[in-house]
Design a protein around this motif. Structure first.
Motif, PDB file in Angstrom:
ATOM      1  N   GLU A  10      13.672 -16.967 -51.218  1.00 51.87           N
ATOM      2  CA  GLU A  10      12.619 -17.711 -50.181  1.00 51.87           C
ATOM      3  C   GLU A  10      12.620 -18.224 -48.758  1.00 51.87           C
ATOM      4  OE1 GLU A  10       8.265 -16.702 -52.928  1.00 51.87           O
ATOM      5  OE2 GLU A  10       9.122 -18.353 -51.983  1.00 51.87           O
ATOM      6  N   LEU A  11      13.920 -19.070 -49.080  1.00 49.20           N
ATOM      7  CA  LEU A  11      14.538 -19.856 -47.892  1.00 49.20           C
ATOM      8  C   LEU A  11      14.836 -19.368 -47.165  1.00 49.20           C
ATOM      9  CD1 LEU A  11      16.373 -22.882 -50.260  1.00 49.20           C
ATOM     10  CD2 LEU A  11      13.767 -22.626 -49.053  1.00 49.20           C
ATOM     11  N   PRO A  12      14.512 -19.975 -46.022  1.00 44.12           N
ATOM     12  CA  PRO A  12      15.931 -19.319 -44.322  1.00 44.12           C
ATOM     13  C   PRO A  12      16.938 -19.424 -44.323  1.00 44.12           C
ATOM     14  CG  PRO A  12      14.414 -20.958 -43.936  1.00 44.12           C
ATOM     15  CD  PRO A  12      13.730 -20.754 -45.582  1.00 44.12           C
ATOM     16  N   ARG A  13      18.014 -18.960 -43.710  1.00 44.94           N
ATOM     17  CA  ARG A  13      19.213 -19.035 -43.778  1.00 44.94           C
ATOM     18  C   ARG A  13      19.192 -19.660 -42.792  1.00 44.94           C
ATOM     19  NH1 ARG A  13      22.175 -14.564 -46.090  1.00 44.94           N
ATOM     20  NH2 ARG A  13      21.167 -12.659 -46.308  1.00 44.94           N
ATOM     21  N   THR A  14      20.362 -20.654 -42.811  1.00 51.13           N
ATOM     22  CA  THR A  14      20.586 -22.301 -41.632  1.00 51.13           C
ATOM     23  C   THR A  14      21.865 -21.053 -40.589  1.00 51.13           C
ATOM     24  OG1 THR A  14      23.035 -22.448 -42.316  1.00 51.13           O
ATOM     25  CG2 THR A  14      21.119 -23.474 -43.730  1.00 51.13           C
ATOM     26  N   PRO A  15      21.471 -21.772 -39.306  1.00 56.67           N
ATOM     27  CA  PRO A  15      22.312 -20.856 -38.491  1.00 56.67           C
ATOM     28  C   PRO A  15      23.468 -20.625 -38.306  1.00 56.67           C
ATOM     29  CG  PRO A  15      20.426 -22.361 -37.777  1.00 56.67           C
ATOM     30  CD  PRO A  15      20.214 -23.212 -39.040  1.00 56.67           C
TER      31      PRO A  15
END
Length: 242
Positions: free
Chosen positions: A211-216
């Protein structure tokens, strides 16, 4: 001041020597500081993730993105979910690592050691403006725990923001709630709770890896591997791997 600086330097040297003698990845799969040849970036083949508390995690180019290393270590009971207590405990563990003189405060000397020896990547320049922003960082516009507002159109992906889940260029100093250039354990605790709330978008009291966003940086690696070029960065989600 000279004696204090020498003492902190000796303490840091001891920590670095211990990390250098440990197996790759550090004790228990936790990463140590970078080698003496300076910052390592994705362009050099190594992947980098910087945790919400500011701890760097590195992995070879063909390994899973190192957010998995951080998550696995922070998930104390290994149930596949991070509670707020586990999240805070992980942040305080890293606080203790940086607090080399065991004073209960991360001072300017220890912040400098963090920036120059532990996570030197955060001293780099801004990320390409085409990369998406992460969640906003800690609130420092008048105190409290509200997210810090940034000008629309400004490139906020500087320093650790490019490698992290939250758009904070310097996560350690971002915990300095009273702006006295010192971070207490209480401030680190409050910052960790605020960061958990920012990441817990569905407000169920836990974080799961998928569920965590991907880092840029992670998204850029994924697009490069897929041969899609920089392109347009999407929103959070989509699983943990690079």
């Amino acid at each position: 001041m000279t004696l204090r600086l020498l003492g902190l330097t000796a303490a840091l040297a001891t920590v670095l020597a211990a990390c250098a003698s440990a197996p790759p990845g550090g004790p228990g799969g936790r990463p140590g500081p970078p080698d003496d040849d300076g910052p390592r970036r994705e362009a050099g083949g190594q992947q980098l993730f910087i945790s919400p508390a500011g701890e760097p995690f590195r992995a070879p180019p063909n390994a899973p993105y190192p957010v998995e290393i951080w998550f696995g270590g922070a998930d104390a009971n290994h149930d596949g979910a991070l509670t707020r207590d586990e999240f805070v405990a992980d942040a305080l563990r890293f606080f203790a690592t940086l607090d080399t003189d065991r004073s209960g405060v991360i001072d300017a000397f220890e912040v400098s050691a963090y920036e120059n020896r532990v996570a030197p990547e955060i001293l780099g320049g801004p990320a390409p403006s085409s990369l998406r922003r992460g969640p906003m960082g800690l609130g420092q516009d008048g105190g409290g725990e509200a997210p810090r507002r940034r000008p629309q159109g400004a490139n906020v992906l500087q320093g650790a923001a490019f490698y992290g889940l939250i758009a904070e260029p310097q996560p350690v100093m971002a915990s300095d709630g009273d702006f006295d250039r010192r971070i207490t354990r209480d401030e680190a605790t409050k910052a960790a709770k605020t960061r958990f709330a920012l990441l817990d978008t569905d407000k169920d009291g836990q974080l799961r890896l998928a569920e965590l966003p991907r880092t840029p940086a992670q998204r850029g690696l994924r697009q490069s591997r897929d041969g899609k070029g920089p392109g347009r960065m999407g929103g959070p989600g989509g699983g943990p791997r690079g």
